[in-house]
Design a protein around this motif. Structure first.
Motif, PDB file in Angstrom:
ATOM      1  N   ILE A 143       0.839  -1.196   0.000  1.00  0.00           N
ATOM      2  CA  ILE A 143       0.000   0.000   0.000  1.00  0.00           C
ATOM      3  C   ILE A 143       0.875   1.247   0.000  1.00  0.00           C
ATOM      4  CG2 ILE A 143      -1.665   1.327   1.358  1.00  0.00           C
ATOM      5  CD1 ILE A 143      -2.776  -1.339   2.352  1.00  0.00           C
ATOM      6  N   GLY A 144       1.912   1.253   0.837  1.00  0.00           N
ATOM      7  CA  GLY A 144       2.764   2.433   0.990  1.00  0.00           C
ATOM      8  C   GLY A 144       3.544   2.802  -0.253  1.00  0.00           C
ATOM      9  N   LYS A 145       3.851   1.829  -1.117  1.00  0.00           N
ATOM     10  CA  LYS A 145       4.628   2.107  -2.327  1.00  0.00           C
ATOM     11  C   LYS A 145       3.892   3.023  -3.286  1.00  0.00           C
ATOM     12  CE  LYS A 145       7.045  -2.299  -2.695  1.00  0.00           C
ATOM     13  NZ  LYS A 145       7.157  -3.485  -3.533  1.00  0.00           N
ATOM     14  N   LYS A 146       2.569   2.896  -3.335  1.00  0.00           N
ATOM     15  CA  LYS A 146       1.768   3.641  -4.307  1.00  0.00           C
ATOM     16  C   LYS A 146       1.541   5.070  -3.825  1.00  0.00           C
ATOM     17  CE  LYS A 146      -2.609   3.156  -6.689  1.00  0.00           C
ATOM     18  NZ  LYS A 146      -3.897   2.485  -6.659  1.00  0.00           N
ATOM     19  N   PRO A 147       1.897   6.089  -4.627  1.00  0.00           N
ATOM     20  CA  PRO A 147       1.664   7.474  -4.188  1.00  0.00           C
ATOM     21  C   PRO A 147       0.165   7.803  -4.182  1.00  0.00           C
ATOM     22  CG  PRO A 147       2.622   7.439  -6.386  1.00  0.00           C
ATOM     23  CD  PRO A 147       2.590   6.030  -5.906  1.00  0.00           C
ATOM     24  N   VAL A 148      -0.238   8.739  -3.325  1.00  0.00           N
ATOM     25  CA  VAL A 148      -1.629   9.150  -3.213  1.00  0.00           C
ATOM     26  C   VAL A 148      -1.867  10.317  -4.164  1.00  0.00           C
ATOM     27  CG1 VAL A 148      -3.444   9.892  -1.638  1.00  0.00           C
ATOM     28  CG2 VAL A 148      -1.553   8.536  -0.769  1.00  0.00           C
ATOM     29  N   GLN A 149      -2.726  10.115  -5.157  1.00  0.00           N
ATOM     30  CA  GLN A 149      -3.050  11.172  -6.109  1.00  0.00           C
ATOM     31  C   GLN A 149      -3.949  12.200  -5.441  1.00  0.00           C
ATOM     32  OE1 GLN A 149      -1.863  11.578  -9.230  1.00  0.00           O
ATOM     33  NE2 GLN A 149      -0.587   9.769  -8.911  1.00  0.00           N
ATOM     34  N   VAL A 150      -3.672  13.475  -5.666  1.00  0.00           N
ATOM     35  CA  VAL A 150      -4.517  14.543  -5.139  1.00  0.00           C
ATOM     36  C   VAL A 150      -5.691  14.710  -6.100  1.00  0.00           C
ATOM     37  CG1 VAL A 150      -4.632  16.959  -4.468  1.00  0.00           C
ATOM     38  CG2 VAL A 150      -2.522  15.677  -4.095  1.00  0.00           C
ATOM     39  N   PRO A 151      -6.941  14.464  -5.654  1.00  0.00           N
ATOM     40  CA  PRO A 151      -8.089  14.570  -6.555  1.00  0.00           C
ATOM     41  C   PRO A 151      -8.312  16.007  -7.028  1.00  0.00           C
ATOM     42  CG  PRO A 151      -8.673  13.414  -4.536  1.00  0.00           C
ATOM     43  CD  PRO A 151      -7.320  13.988  -4.339  1.00  0.00           C
ATOM     44  N   ALA A 152      -9.027  16.136  -8.136  1.00  0.00           N
ATOM     45  CA  ALA A 152      -9.340  17.461  -8.681  1.00  0.00           C
ATOM     46  C   ALA A 152     -10.249  18.203  -7.716  1.00  0.00           C
ATOM     47  CB  ALA A 152     -10.024  17.313 -10.034  1.00  0.00           C
ATOM     48  N   GLY A 153     -10.012  19.496  -7.548  1.00  0.00           N
ATOM     49  CA  GLY A 153     -10.824  20.302  -6.645  1.00  0.00           C
ATOM     50  C   GLY A 153     -10.299  20.354  -5.226  1.00  0.00           C
ATOM     51  N   ILE A 154      -9.164  19.725  -4.982  1.00  0.00           N
ATOM     52  CA  ILE A 154      -8.573  19.711  -3.639  1.00  0.00           C
ATOM     53  C   ILE A 154      -7.168  20.300  -3.716  1.00  0.00           C
ATOM     54  CG2 ILE A 154      -7.690  18.222  -1.804  1.00  0.00           C
ATOM     55  CD1 ILE A 154      -9.962  16.349  -2.371  1.00  0.00           C
ATOM     56  N   THR A 155      -6.848  21.168  -2.759  1.00  0.00           N
ATOM     57  CA  THR A 155      -5.496  21.697  -2.673  1.00  0.00           C
ATOM     58  C   THR A 155      -4.799  21.013  -1.506  1.00  0.00           C
ATOM     59  OG1 THR A 155      -6.242  23.524  -1.282  1.00  0.00           O
ATOM     60  CG2 THR A 155      -6.112  23.931  -3.645  1.00  0.00           C
ATOM     61  N   ALA A 156      -3.660  20.421  -1.785  1.00  0.00           N
ATOM     62  CA  ALA A 156      -2.900  19.716  -0.758  1.00  0.00           C
ATOM     63  C   ALA A 156      -1.552  20.387  -0.590  1.00  0.00           C
ATOM     64  CB  ALA A 156      -2.711  18.260  -1.150  1.00  0.00           C
ATOM     65  N   THR A 157      -1.120  20.511   0.672  1.00  0.00           N
ATOM     66  CA  THR A 157       0.198  21.058   0.959  1.00  0.00           C
ATOM     67  C   THR A 157       0.916  20.136   1.928  1.00  0.00           C
ATOM     68  OG1 THR A 157      -0.701  22.387   2.776  1.00  0.00           O
ATOM     69  CG2 THR A 157      -0.511  23.460   0.631  1.00  0.00           C
ATOM     70  N   VAL A 158       2.215  19.980   1.716  1.00  0.00           N
ATOM     71  CA  VAL A 158       3.047  19.183   2.612  1.00  0.00           C
ATOM     72  C   VAL A 158       4.042  20.122   3.263  1.00  0.00           C
ATOM     73  CG1 VAL A 158       4.714  17.308   2.777  1.00  0.00           C
ATOM     74  CG2 VAL A 158       2.775  17.100   1.234  1.00  0.00           C
ATOM     75  N   ASP A 159       4.003  20.202   4.588  1.00  0.00           N
ATOM     76  CA  ASP A 159       4.903  21.070   5.338  1.00  0.00           C
ATOM     77  C   ASP A 159       5.621  20.202   6.366  1.00  0.00           C
ATOM     78  OD1 ASP A 159       6.148  23.371   6.306  1.00  0.00           O
ATOM     79  OD2 ASP A 159       4.561  23.701   7.792  1.00  0.00           O
ATOM     80  N   GLY A 160       6.761  19.650   5.985  1.00  0.00           N
ATOM     81  CA  GLY A 160       7.497  18.763   6.877  1.00  0.00           C
ATOM     82  C   GLY A 160       6.744  17.455   7.043  1.00  0.00           C
ATOM     83  N   GLN A 161       6.219  17.219   8.256  1.00  0.00           N
ATOM     84  CA  GLN A 161       5.492  15.988   8.552  1.00  0.00           C
ATOM     85  C   GLN A 161       3.977  16.187   8.491  1.00  0.00           C
ATOM     86  OE1 GLN A 161       8.345  14.256   8.112  1.00  0.00           O
ATOM     87  NE2 GLN A 161       7.383  12.766   9.450  1.00  0.00           N
ATOM     88  N   LYS A 162       3.519  17.368   8.114  1.00  0.00           N
ATOM     89  CA  LYS A 162       2.091  17.682   8.134  1.00  0.00           C
ATOM     90  C   LYS A 162       1.546  17.801   6.711  1.00  0.00           C
ATOM     91  CE  LYS A 162      -1.131  21.021  10.120  1.00  0.00           C
ATOM     92  NZ  LYS A 162      -1.267  22.228  10.926  1.00  0.00           N
ATOM     93  N   VAL A 163       0.475  17.055   6.432  1.00  0.00           N
ATOM     94  CA  VAL A 163      -0.225  17.134   5.156  1.00  0.00           C
ATOM     95  C   VAL A 163      -1.570  17.796   5.418  1.00  0.00           C
ATOM     96  CG1 VAL A 163      -1.229  15.841   3.239  1.00  0.00           C
ATOM     97  CG2 VAL A 163       0.843  15.021   4.328  1.00  0.00           C
ATOM     98  N   THR A 164      -1.852  18.880   4.690  1.00  0.00           N
ATOM     99  CA  THR A 164      -3.113  19.603   4.842  1.00  0.00           C
ATOM    100  C   THR A 164      -3.882  19.516   3.533  1.00  0.00           C
ATOM    101  OG1 THR A 164      -1.986  21.148   6.318  1.00  0.00           O
ATOM    102  CG2 THR A 164      -4.153  21.793   5.525  1.00  0.00           C
ATOM    103  N   ALA A 165      -5.178  19.226   3.631  1.00  0.00           N
ATOM    104  CA  ALA A 165      -6.033  19.134   2.442  1.00  0.00           C
ATOM    105  C   ALA A 165      -7.235  20.048   2.625  1.00  0.00           C
ATOM    106  CB  ALA A 165      -6.486  17.702   2.231  1.00  0.00           C
ATOM    107  N   LYS A 166      -7.487  20.878   1.613  1.00  0.00           N
ATOM    108  CA  LYS A 166      -8.653  21.753   1.616  1.00  0.00           C
ATOM    109  C   LYS A 166      -9.520  21.371   0.430  1.00  0.00           C
ATOM    110  CE  LYS A 166      -6.228  25.658   3.622  1.00  0.00           C
ATOM    111  NZ  LYS A 166      -5.614  26.941   3.372  1.00  0.00           N
ATOM    112  N   GLY A 167     -10.821  21.236   0.689  1.00  0.00           N
ATOM    113  CA  GLY A 167     -11.736  20.843  -0.368  1.00  0.00           C
ATOM    114  C   GLY A 167     -13.100  21.445  -0.160  1.00  0.00           C
TER     115      GLY A 167
END
Length: 177
Positions: A4-28
């Protein structure tokens, strides 16, 4: 190795994702969620996908690898579509109703059970024997549904109680004469 971990997670359309160090933020469209990964996990945002890799080859890092990817996938799905859990009530006189935001349950006790709806969760009662719990946080939706089910879980002889809609109750045979 985590399959499961090998496969990257695609960011769906209409969602903004940001990675800041160890924190992933998603706005939708449904809201905003974040996930803070363990220090043994490395997160990268590239080509509109979040890739998750373990920092080293220790057992602890590998065990958190797949779980971190799944948590990120769940926050993306939550802010885009949300999560829903359906409950059914079986039994004579057993019913549910909404009083404002609170859920009132008649489950055969001498009193009605009143469940306070937590923040971020919406409870709907389309029929007196059906409860729908919705929200953007998968863990919180499941926890609320489990707490409601806990008041009177399904019993194996007549099937009375609160059960998940997809749950199958294994019935027992009663006493014989």
């Amino acid at each position: 190795m985590s399959r499961i971990g090998k496969k990257p997670v695609q960011v769906p359309a209409g969602i903004t994702a940001t990675v800041d160090g160890q924190k992933v933020t998603a706005k939708g469209p449904k809201g905003e969620l974040f996930f803070v990964a363990n220090d043994e996990i490395k997160l990268e945002l590239e080509n509109n996908a979040v890739s998750v890799t373990p920092v080293n080859d220790s057992k602890d890092a590998r065990s958190k690898w797949g779980m971190s990817r799944t948590m990120i996938e769940n926050i993306f799905k939550g802010v885009k579509d949300g999560f829903e859990r359906k409950l059914e009530i079986n039994g004579v006189g057993y019913r549910a109703s909404l009083q404002g935001k609170n859920l009132q349950l008649a489950l055969g006790f001498s009193h009605d059970v009143v469940y306070q709806t937590p923040e971020g969760i919406t409870i709907a009662v389309p029929k007196p024997t059906e409860i729908i719990v919705t929200g953007i946080n998968k863990q919180q939706v499941g926890q609320v549904a489990a707490e409601i089910r806990e008041y009177r879980g399904p019993e194996p002889y007549k099937g009375k109680g609160v059960k998940y809609a997809e749950e199958r109750i294994v019935r027992k045979e009663g006493k014989k004469k």
